[in-house]
Design an enzyme around this catalytic site. Sequence first.
Site, PDB file in Angstrom:
ATOM      1  N   GLY A  20      77.468 -45.658 -32.363  1.00 10.39           N
ATOM      2  CA  GLY A  20      78.677 -45.132 -31.906  1.00 10.39           C
ATOM      3  C   GLY A  20      79.502 -46.118 -31.037  1.00 10.39           C
ATOM      4  O   GLY A  20      79.615 -47.179 -31.309  1.00 10.39           O
ATOM      5  N   SER A  51      74.455 -51.531 -31.014  1.00 14.07           N
ATOM      6  CA  SER A  51      75.540 -51.907 -32.006  1.00 14.07           C
ATOM      7  C   SER A  51      76.283 -50.774 -32.578  1.00 14.07           C
ATOM      8  O   SER A  51      76.263 -49.859 -32.019  1.00 14.07           O
ATOM      9  CB  SER A  51      74.763 -52.531 -33.251  1.00 14.07           C
ATOM     10  OG  SER A  51      74.001 -51.406 -33.849  1.00 14.07           O
ATOM     11  N   LYS A  52      77.295 -51.205 -33.440  1.00 19.52           N
ATOM     12  CA  LYS A  52      78.113 -50.142 -34.036  1.00 19.52           C
ATOM     13  C   LYS A  52      77.594 -48.795 -34.444  1.00 19.52           C
ATOM     14  O   LYS A  52      77.847 -47.779 -34.362  1.00 19.52           O
ATOM     15  CB  LYS A  52      78.932 -50.757 -35.259  1.00 19.52           C
ATOM     16  CG  LYS A  52      80.065 -51.664 -34.860  1.00 19.52           C
ATOM     17  CD  LYS A  52      79.828 -53.160 -35.275  1.00 19.52           C
ATOM     18  CE  LYS A  52      79.403 -54.000 -34.122  1.00 19.52           C
ATOM     19  NZ  LYS A  52      78.988 -55.236 -34.634  1.00 19.52           N
ATOM     20  N   ARG A  53      76.282 -48.979 -35.121  1.00 22.46           N
ATOM     21  CA  ARG A  53      75.689 -47.590 -35.452  1.00 22.46           C
ATOM     22  C   ARG A  53      75.414 -46.781 -34.284  1.00 22.46           C
ATOM     23  O   ARG A  53      74.945 -45.603 -34.508  1.00 22.46           O
ATOM     24  CB  ARG A  53      73.957 -48.197 -35.961  1.00 22.46           C
ATOM     25  CG  ARG A  53      74.030 -49.071 -37.105  1.00 22.46           C
ATOM     26  CD  ARG A  53      72.414 -49.278 -37.525  1.00 22.46           C
ATOM     27  NE  ARG A  53      71.506 -49.831 -36.495  1.00 22.46           N
ATOM     28  CZ  ARG A  53      70.751 -49.142 -35.748  1.00 22.46           C
ATOM     29  NH1 ARG A  53      70.700 -47.744 -35.908  1.00 22.46           N
ATOM     30  NH2 ARG A  53      69.760 -49.811 -34.942  1.00 22.46           N
TER      31      ARG A  53
END
Length: 487
Positions: free
Chosen positions: A252, A248-250
């Site tokens: 990177g 996911s976005k976390r």
Amino acid sequence: MSSGITRPRVRFAPSPTGFLHVGGARTALFNWLYARKYDGDFLLRIEDTDRVRSTDESTRAIFEGLEWLGLKWDEQVVYQGSNLERHRADAQRLIANGSAYRDFTPQAEIERLRNDAESRGLTFRFDRRLADLTPQQEAEKLARGEPFAIRFKVPDGVTEWLDLVHERIAFPNKDIEDFVVLRSDATPVYNMAVVSDDIDMGITLVMRGDDHISNTPKQILLYRALGARLPQFAHVPMILGDDGKKLSKRHGATAVGDYQYKGLLPDAMLNFLALLGWSTGDDTEVMTLAQLVEKFDVEGLQKKAAVFDTKKLEWMNGQHLAMISLDALEPFMTPAFMKAGYATADELHARKDWYYGLLELLRVRARTTDDIVALAAHYFRDSVEYDLDAVGKQWRDVAATAAVLTATRDRLAIVAAWEPQVMEDALRKLAEELGISGGKIFQPLRVALTGLTVSPGIFDVLLYLGRERSLRRIDAAVAYLGQDSPA
RNA sequence: GGCGGUAUCGUCUAGGGGACUAGGACACAGCCCUCUCAAGGCUGGAACACGGGUUCGAAUCCCGUUACCGCUACCA
């Protein structure tokens, strides 16, 4: 089909609710590879039935991502939202043939029952009897125009299929509740729309993420109830972040576009993605797209989720950077140099030999096209910025360095030809005369020319900088040292 | 909770009963090459989740446990 052999038809069916995710890109890639390998069709369907979350911008991002990767789709893009009427008609057919029924139960009532059951730690499953009405009652509600959902009547038994990657998967039907296929506002639910579209598009193999495994029995039930031929199914594993959680976005960069702008080559991205959940069976890793098509096989598909390893991606890109032809690399580099303000396309093309030679020199030391741009700075800019560590290390003895650089400069000024071998011979001879090692000349010279302690071979640096600019830089270095000296 | 899926070096994987003192790649360390940096070459450390079976023999087959993941909506 005159041959009697069905031409394989696969599809990639993303929801346009964000960018093109690397997981989606890999699913698209596997489908594309399959189509190319077995001479089939690779179709694209935009699942835009979720009107609130779907955006045109996202649809564009998906197109752009696929285009960058070079995954071209056959035929026209299918927009699920425009097939609404067929979805409804198929739901009606299910009622007509007795495999679905109208459920007039108010949504709020179902929610209440569900919450109730869950608060008591029980699993709520829709009870068919809740919707049970006499024909007269149903006719009355219908006449009154009361809203109803259409629910699929899940039969007894077991629903199973031979998954191309997991082999046999079976679900007891008692664990599947009578799911809604058409909402009370007459919009289809995901599984209904997907099956209706896949039938309509003639899909022969559904290859998708394994998060869809539990949708599959419902879809198989729908195929059967609709009297359609079942496609094959292949559920490929998920891609995880380095903490083992779903990417996911976390974590990177998760959009393929991020990699495009980081200086990655599409073929390297594809090669890396292909190896996430698939392998050739032998030790082959670095492959061109054509080789990927040739080697691809569902046999090599993995069951286990794979962790996205950025380090290996970068290494892979370095490998592709080194093996791609200069003509193929150029279209990526020229815009990058232009963007950096180093040169115009015309200027680069005007001295193509120099340009290509420079790319050849730098690409082996780079992992991304961005790296090449950074490495190329010295050959385009006029001034040099001295790295303080480099100065401290290689120009330690100011007076001696100035003397060596001056001698080097004088020798280079009279060199017979501005060619690496000639220059090397001249400077090695100089070193001998001065009674020092070659390195004692090359290293300070490198700092003078590039400001750094690292660069390609020093004679290549001289060659690509050119005589005039090289001499000017040495002069500047000597001047810098003179001014700098404590005097 | 229910259902489903998965389980080999830190990571990607080879392996589908004996060829396994478990192979390759990334990453890491060392060495070689060498004007520096890369690239390349060589070397090294590093794994079959656990417990039961089946078998002469199991990383490979079966069962269970554990862990992780997914689904569990009138979301997609």
